[in-house]
Design an enzyme around this catalytic site. Structure first.
Site, PDB file in Angstrom:
ATOM      1  N   ASN A  82      39.177  44.967  42.736  1.00 45.65           N
ATOM      2  CA  ASN A  82      37.760  45.083  43.069  1.00 45.65           C
ATOM      3  C   ASN A  82      37.296  43.723  43.593  1.00 45.65           C
ATOM      4  O   ASN A  82      37.488  42.704  42.929  1.00 45.65           O
ATOM      5  CB  ASN A  82      36.955  45.466  41.827  1.00 45.65           C
ATOM      6  CG  ASN A  82      37.317  46.847  41.311  1.00 45.65           C
ATOM      7  OD1 ASN A  82      37.561  47.765  42.088  1.00 45.65           O
ATOM      8  ND2 ASN A  82      37.379  46.994  40.001  1.00 45.65           N
TER       9      ASN A  82
ATOM     10  N   HIS B  71      44.475  45.401  38.935  1.00 45.97           N
ATOM     11  CA  HIS B  71      44.593  46.525  38.015  1.00 45.97           C
ATOM     12  C   HIS B  71      45.861  47.303  38.377  1.00 45.97           C
ATOM     13  O   HIS B  71      46.084  47.607  39.549  1.00 45.97           O
ATOM     14  CB  HIS B  71      43.406  47.488  38.174  1.00 45.97           C
ATOM     15  CG  HIS B  71      42.074  46.881  37.845  1.00 45.97           C
ATOM     16  ND1 HIS B  71      41.473  47.030  36.615  1.00 45.97           N
ATOM     17  CD2 HIS B  71      41.216  46.138  38.586  1.00 45.97           C
ATOM     18  CE1 HIS B  71      40.291  46.420  36.616  1.00 45.97           C
ATOM     19  NE2 HIS B  71      40.118  45.863  37.804  1.00 45.97           N
TER      20      HIS B  71
ATOM     21  N   GLY C 204      32.520  46.717  42.240  1.00 41.78           N
ATOM     22  CA  GLY C 204      32.809  46.925  40.822  1.00 41.78           C
ATOM     23  C   GLY C 204      33.445  45.749  40.117  1.00 41.78           C
ATOM     24  O   GLY C 204      33.832  45.870  38.954  1.00 41.78           O
TER      25      GLY C 204
ATOM     26  N   ASP D 258      44.157  46.571  29.573  1.00 38.30           N
ATOM     27  CA  ASP D 258      42.708  46.558  29.755  1.00 38.30           C
ATOM     28  C   ASP D 258      42.035  47.053  28.473  1.00 38.30           C
ATOM     29  O   ASP D 258      42.478  48.025  27.853  1.00 38.30           O
ATOM     30  CB  ASP D 258      42.320  47.454  30.940  1.00 38.30           C
ATOM     31  CG  ASP D 258      40.911  47.155  31.424  1.00 38.30           C
ATOM     32  OD1 ASP D 258      40.763  46.581  32.514  1.00 38.30           O
ATOM     33  OD2 ASP D 258      39.940  47.502  30.694  1.00 38.30           O
TER      34      ASP D 258
ATOM     35  N   HIS E  10      42.184  39.276  39.589  1.00 33.89           N
ATOM     36  CA  HIS E  10      43.104  40.092  38.789  1.00 33.89           C
ATOM     37  C   HIS E  10      43.398  41.377  39.512  1.00 33.89           C
ATOM     38  O   HIS E  10      42.621  41.836  40.347  1.00 33.89           O
ATOM     39  CB  HIS E  10      42.515  40.387  37.397  1.00 33.89           C
ATOM     40  CG  HIS E  10      41.157  41.020  37.446  1.00 33.89           C
ATOM     41  ND1 HIS E  10      40.014  40.276  37.686  1.00 33.89           N
ATOM     42  CD2 HIS E  10      40.756  42.307  37.320  1.00 33.89           C
ATOM     43  CE1 HIS E  10      38.966  41.087  37.684  1.00 33.89           C
ATOM     44  NE2 HIS E  10      39.382  42.327  37.479  1.00 33.89           N
TER      45      HIS E  10
ATOM     46  N   CYS F  87      40.595  33.078  32.015  1.00 34.96           N
ATOM     47  CA  CYS F  87      41.300  31.826  31.710  1.00 34.96           C
ATOM     48  C   CYS F  87      41.647  31.799  30.223  1.00 34.96           C
ATOM     49  O   CYS F  87      42.748  31.394  29.838  1.00 34.96           O
ATOM     50  CB  CYS F  87      40.461  30.614  32.101  1.00 34.96           C
ATOM     51  SG  CYS F  87      40.436  30.255  33.872  1.00 34.96           S
TER      52      CYS F  87
HETATM   53  P1  5GP Z   1      36.817  44.245  37.191  1.00 41.44           P
HETATM   54  O1  5GP Z   1      35.687  45.170  36.844  1.00 41.44           O
HETATM   55  O2  5GP Z   1      36.342  42.815  37.321  1.00 41.44           O
HETATM   56  O3  5GP Z   1      37.658  44.679  38.373  1.00 41.44           O
HETATM   57  O4  5GP Z   1      37.836  44.308  35.989  1.00 41.44           O
HETATM   58  C1  5GP Z   1      37.606  43.674  34.778  1.00 41.44           C
HETATM   59  C2  5GP Z   1      38.351  44.450  33.740  1.00 41.44           C
HETATM   60  O5  5GP Z   1      38.485  43.642  32.601  1.00 41.44           O
HETATM   61  C3  5GP Z   1      37.648  45.732  33.305  1.00 41.44           C
HETATM   62  O6  5GP Z   1      38.493  46.845  33.556  1.00 41.44           O
HETATM   63  C4  5GP Z   1      37.401  45.515  31.815  1.00 41.44           C
HETATM   64  O7  5GP Z   1      37.578  46.685  31.053  1.00 41.44           O
HETATM   65  C5  5GP Z   1      38.420  44.454  31.458  1.00 41.44           C
HETATM   66  N1  5GP Z   1      38.013  43.606  30.351  1.00 41.44           N
HETATM   67  C6  5GP Z   1      36.783  43.047  30.152  1.00 41.44           C
HETATM   68  N2  5GP Z   1      36.796  42.278  29.045  1.00 41.44           N
HETATM   69  C7  5GP Z   1      38.073  42.345  28.547  1.00 41.44           C
HETATM   70  C8  5GP Z   1      38.691  41.763  27.400  1.00 41.44           C
HETATM   71  O8  5GP Z   1      38.102  41.013  26.614  1.00 41.44           O
HETATM   72  N3  5GP Z   1      40.010  42.073  27.198  1.00 41.44           N
HETATM   73  C9  5GP Z   1      40.701  42.880  28.055  1.00 41.44           C
HETATM   74  N4  5GP Z   1      41.992  43.122  27.751  1.00 41.44           N
HETATM   75  N5  5GP Z   1      40.148  43.442  29.133  1.00 41.44           N
HETATM   76  C10 5GP Z   1      38.836  43.180  29.382  1.00 41.44           C
HETATM   77 ZN    ZN Z   2      39.355  31.846  35.128  1.00 43.98          ZN
END
Ligand code: 5GP
Ligand code: ZN
Length: 109
Positions: free
Chosen positions: A84, A99, A90, A29, A97, A9
């Site tokens: 994910n 990827h 993961g 990312d 979101h 958010c």
């Molecule tokens: P998930 O693991 O929930 O599928 O993906 C979360 C993603 O958010 C991860 O790939 C992680 O590297 C990325 N991420 C975590 N914190 C931040 C941040 O502060 N900025 C950005 N740009 N990406 C983030």
């Molecule tokens: Zn949110």
């Protein structure tokens, strides 16, 4: 709609966006798992893909179009789109979101 403690958010409001449209942004990312690794984030806070029905039908369609538009604008023709769903798969950030991974992919695939 937005959750004060939610990282995505905050990034929706303040992040360095590579693409944006009404209700959706894309950003790089912070820990890329591919040559190009973008995240598509909706403005609406939805915890996980399990709750994707919380998006309106129009939002859901526009989100998918925005994923494709973001990849196109990043110069990607071939790429992966990954979601994910839950910690066991993961997921680490509990704001829905997508990827977008292009080029050489190291993880998430
Ligand atoms: P998930 O693991 O929930 O599928 O993906 C979360 C993603 O958010 C991860 O790939 C992680 O590297 C990325 N991420 C975590 N914190 C931040 C941040 O502060 N900025 C950005 N740009 N990406 C983030
Ligand atoms: Zn949110």
């Amino acid at each position: 709609m937005s959750n004060d403690d939610c990282l995505f958010c905050k990034l929706y409001r303040d992040g360095d966006h590579v693409n944006a449209t009404d209700g959706f942004v894309a950003l790089r990312d912070i820990n890329p798992q591919a040559d190009t690794h973008l995240l598509v984030i909706p403005e609406r806070h939805v915890d996980t893909f399990r709750d994707v029905g919380e998006l309106t039908p129009d939002e859901a369609r526009r989100m998918l179009e925005f994923v494709a538009d973001t990849a196109r604008r990043a110069g990607l023709e071939d790429y992966k789109v990954v979601v994910n769903v839950g910690p066991g798969a993961g997921q680490t950030v509990f704001h829905l979101h997508w990827h977008v991974l292009g080029g050489r992919i190291r993880g998430l695939a």
